[in-house]
Design a protein around this motif. Structure first.
Motif, PDB file in Angstrom:
ATOM      1  N   ASN A 172      12.883 -92.884-154.894  1.00  0.00           N
ATOM      2  CA  ASN A 172      11.687 -92.932-154.052  1.00  0.00           C
ATOM      3  C   ASN A 172      11.949 -93.252-152.578  1.00  0.00           C
ATOM      4  N   PRO A 173      12.859 -94.176-152.227  1.00  0.00           N
ATOM      5  CA  PRO A 173      13.059 -94.499-150.805  1.00  0.00           C
ATOM      6  C   PRO A 173      13.434 -93.309-149.932  1.00  0.00           C
ATOM      7  N   PHE A 174      14.060 -92.278-150.511  1.00  0.00           N
ATOM      8  CA  PHE A 174      14.473 -91.127-149.712  1.00  0.00           C
ATOM      9  C   PHE A 174      13.278 -90.299-149.234  1.00  0.00           C
ATOM     10  N   GLY A 175      12.111 -90.556-149.805  1.00  0.00           N
ATOM     11  CA  GLY A 175      10.908 -89.893-149.327  1.00  0.00           C
ATOM     12  C   GLY A 175       9.980 -90.806-148.547  1.00  0.00           C
ATOM     13  N   SER A 176      10.110 -92.124-148.773  1.00  0.00           N
ATOM     14  CA  SER A 176       9.149 -93.074-148.210  1.00  0.00           C
ATOM     15  C   SER A 176       9.171 -93.134-146.690  1.00  0.00           C
ATOM     16  N   LEU A 177      10.372 -93.140-146.091  1.00  0.00           N
ATOM     17  CA  LEU A 177      10.470 -93.272-144.644  1.00  0.00           C
ATOM     18  C   LEU A 177       9.828 -92.084-143.932  1.00  0.00           C
ATOM     19  N   THR A 178      10.134 -90.875-144.408  1.00  0.00           N
ATOM     20  CA  THR A 178       9.556 -89.675-143.805  1.00  0.00           C
ATOM     21  C   THR A 178       8.046 -89.643-143.990  1.00  0.00           C
ATOM     22  N   TYR A 179       7.587 -90.066-145.168  1.00  0.00           N
ATOM     23  CA  TYR A 179       6.147 -90.092-145.453  1.00  0.00           C
ATOM     24  C   TYR A 179       5.422 -90.998-144.450  1.00  0.00           C
ATOM     25  N   ALA A 180       5.958 -92.203-144.208  1.00  0.00           N
ATOM     26  CA  ALA A 180       5.321 -93.135-143.277  1.00  0.00           C
ATOM     27  C   ALA A 180       5.311 -92.577-141.855  1.00  0.00           C
ATOM     28  N   TRP A 181       6.406 -91.941-141.448  1.00  0.00           N
ATOM     29  CA  TRP A 181       6.457 -91.369-140.101  1.00  0.00           C
ATOM     30  C   TRP A 181       5.439 -90.249-139.939  1.00  0.00           C
ATOM     31  N   GLN A 182       5.302 -89.399-140.961  1.00  0.00           N
ATOM     32  CA  GLN A 182       4.324 -88.315-140.895  1.00  0.00           C
ATOM     33  C   GLN A 182       2.899 -88.866-140.842  1.00  0.00           C
ATOM     34  N   MET A 183       2.664 -89.965-141.549  1.00  0.00           N
ATOM     35  CA  MET A 183       1.352 -90.623-141.469  1.00  0.00           C
ATOM     36  C   MET A 183       1.097 -91.129-140.054  1.00  0.00           C
ATOM     37  N   ARG A 184       2.081 -91.747-139.463  1.00  0.00           N
ATOM     38  CA  ARG A 184       1.942 -92.287-138.104  1.00  0.00           C
ATOM     39  C   ARG A 184       1.604 -91.178-137.117  1.00  0.00           C
ATOM     40  N   GLU A 185       2.291 -90.042-137.260  1.00  0.00           N
ATOM     41  CA  GLU A 185       2.096 -88.924-136.344  1.00  0.00           C
ATOM     42  C   GLU A 185       0.943 -88.008-136.744  1.00  0.00           C
ATOM     43  N   MET A 186       0.258 -88.358-137.857  1.00  0.00           N
ATOM     44  CA  MET A 186      -0.884 -87.592-138.374  1.00  0.00           C
ATOM     45  C   MET A 186      -0.514 -86.133-138.646  1.00  0.00           C
TER      46      MET A 186
END
Length: 479
Positions: free
Chosen positions: A121-135
């Motif tokens: 799961n961690p290999f997807g979590s960081l990118t997911y949070a960044w995409q949320m930040r950038e909408m």
């Protein structure tokens, strides 16, 4: 990306994923027994306690951080990766004691499969949070739908070929693998791969308090199934799981998509020192109008819906579904409180509120579970009503809305929901609460509910009309 476009992508993702989930649930409900579902549900509820600390709020920290640096990104990655490995070991270590406690050997293998999720799961979590930040909700929609589709296919295939409740665990693992693979593909090129500890105290200071709140919310949400599994039976857990599964479709259809965008949007406004009060009230009016309409429709059409979706063996969940729908209804006015406080960084207030509401919820659910399934359902309603009030009081101190403004919007939403319920009510009266027919009540109730809802939104000029006008204008251009 604009707020309206973000919502469009978010809802496209949710609706497409919901179709996959509904189809897979309909198949699985006819292949697995209520006891099978109960075994998997209790296992996942227990593991959900671990899931609440899988990144210690590091992803949410990345979303709301005003000054994001490389060292802070490295710290987030370090927390996510380290916890993923640690939590996998915790699940593995707990698998034998848990299966022994519930005297259910199938839980052991399920936990072994699920443990692998925490490493991946961690290999997807960081990118997911960044995409949320950038909408960047267009990319998020692609990733989420692909993972849901693969997970559904794997779960259904294994259940179809007789692998029992562990089929659902393998479906979750397939979903996690696809999510991680696609997230690596979309990962920003300048994001560091090496974790770091230089800013880790800053990340943990925010995340530890947020995680404390998440753990308590998990305790409150998990209490019904855990207590039913011990005080009643796995069949009772299965019926409760199916009832809540139907009602929670509203969360997947509306609230999840709204909350994801709301957190990002509120956080962006906060970083720009703008007030989130107008957006909070508008979003709450949307959620309450749609949610109350859904709840009333579920109360009147629960019997044919349960039998249509899951089959005759789930008839015991009908009355409980009606009760659980009421618990959703009383919780809707506070639906946006949690994302609003999170976006504002008010994690201390969130922790205090969650602590008090969790104690109250667990006590009420424990009392209800002792007396039976339906008693527990009514205790869930009472707990939801009290919890909603506490969250609203807490959110008002940060968001600064007024009670008259919230009441005015709520009355308008209630009127819209009431108009939408006329058709389902007629079906309920004509065919009865437990009709022998399935399709006739649905064909009478569902289309008329949609028409009544739209007429009321237009006639009463509900805030949702502001979303329908651009949609209608765009549709007219295609004529």
């Amino acid at each position: 990306m604009s707020i309206r476009k973000s919502l469009v992508y978010s809802y496209l993702d949710r609706y497409a994923s919901l179709v996959v989930s509904i189809v897979s649930s309909m198949v699985i409900a006819r292949v697995l027994t209520p006891e099978d579902i109960g075994v998997f549900s209790v296992t996942m509820v227990l593991i959900s306690f671990v899931a609440t600390v899988r990144d210690l709020g590091a992803g949410q920290y990345l979303i709301q951080e005003k000054e994001l640096t490389t060292d802070r990104i490295r710290a987030v990655w370090a927390v996510q990766l380290g916890l993923g490995v640690f939590l996998a070991m915790v699940v593995l270590a707990a698998s034998v004691p848990v299966s022994t406690f519930y005297k259910e050997p199938r839980m052991l293998n399920i936990m072994l499969v699920v443990a692998a999720n925490y490493v991946i799961n961690p290999f997807g979590s960081l990118t997911y949070a960044w995409q949320m930040r950038e909408m960047r909700f267009d990319t998020l929609a692609i990733v989420r739908f692909s993972s849901t589709l693969v997970g559904g296919i794997v779960g259904v295939a294994m259940a179809w070929f007789g692998h029992g409740p562990i089929s659902l665990a393998y479906g979750a693992l397939g979903s996690t693998l696809v999510n991680a693979g696609m997230a690596i593909f979309f990962r920003p090129k300048d994001f560091p791969w090496l974790p770091g500890t230089k800013e880790i105290r800053r990340v943990l200071a925010f995340g530890s308090r947020l995680t404390g709140s998440s753990i308590l919310q998990t305790v409150a949400g998990s209490a019904p199934e855990l207590l039913l599994g011990k005080l009643q039976s796995m069949t009772a857990v299965g019926l409760f799981s199916r009832a809540t599964g139907l009602v929670s479709m509203f969360n997947r259809i509306v609230l999840e998509g709204m909350n994801v965008v709301a957190i990002s949007w509120f956080a962006k406004q906060s970083r720009q020192n703008e007030s989130i009060t107008p957006a909070f009230l508008t979003a709450t009016s949307y959620a309450s109008a749609l949610g109350w309409a859904f709840c009333l429709g579920t109360v009147f059409l629960a019997h044919p819906t349960i039998h249509m979706m899951y089959g005759d063996q789930w008839g015991g969940a009908v009355d409980l579904t009606r009760v659980i729908a009421l618990s959703l209804a009383v919780s809707l006015p506070s639906a946006l409180c949690h994302p609003a406080l999170m976006a504002l960084g008010s994690v201390d207030r969130m922790l205090r509120v969650t602590t008090s509401t969790t104690v109250m919820t667990v006590v009420l659910v424990a009392i209800g579970s002792y007396f039976g399934l339906m008693a527990m359902g009514w205790c869930v309603v009472l707990a939801a009503a009290l919890r909603s009030w506490v969250w609203l009081v807490a959110a008002r101190k940060e968001v600064d809305f007024t009670w008259p403004a919230l009441l005015s919007l709520s009355l308008g939403s209630a009127a819209v929901a009431g108009a939408s319920a006329i058709g389902p009510l007629c079906a309920f009266v004509v065919y009865g609460p437990y009709p022998t027919e399935i399709w006739q009540p649905l064909l009478m109730g569902v289309p008329t509910a949609m028409v009544g809802f739209l007429v009321a939104v237009i006639g009463l000029k509900h805030p949702l009309l502001d979303e329908l006008k651009p949609l209608w204008a765009k549709l007219r251009t295609y004529r």
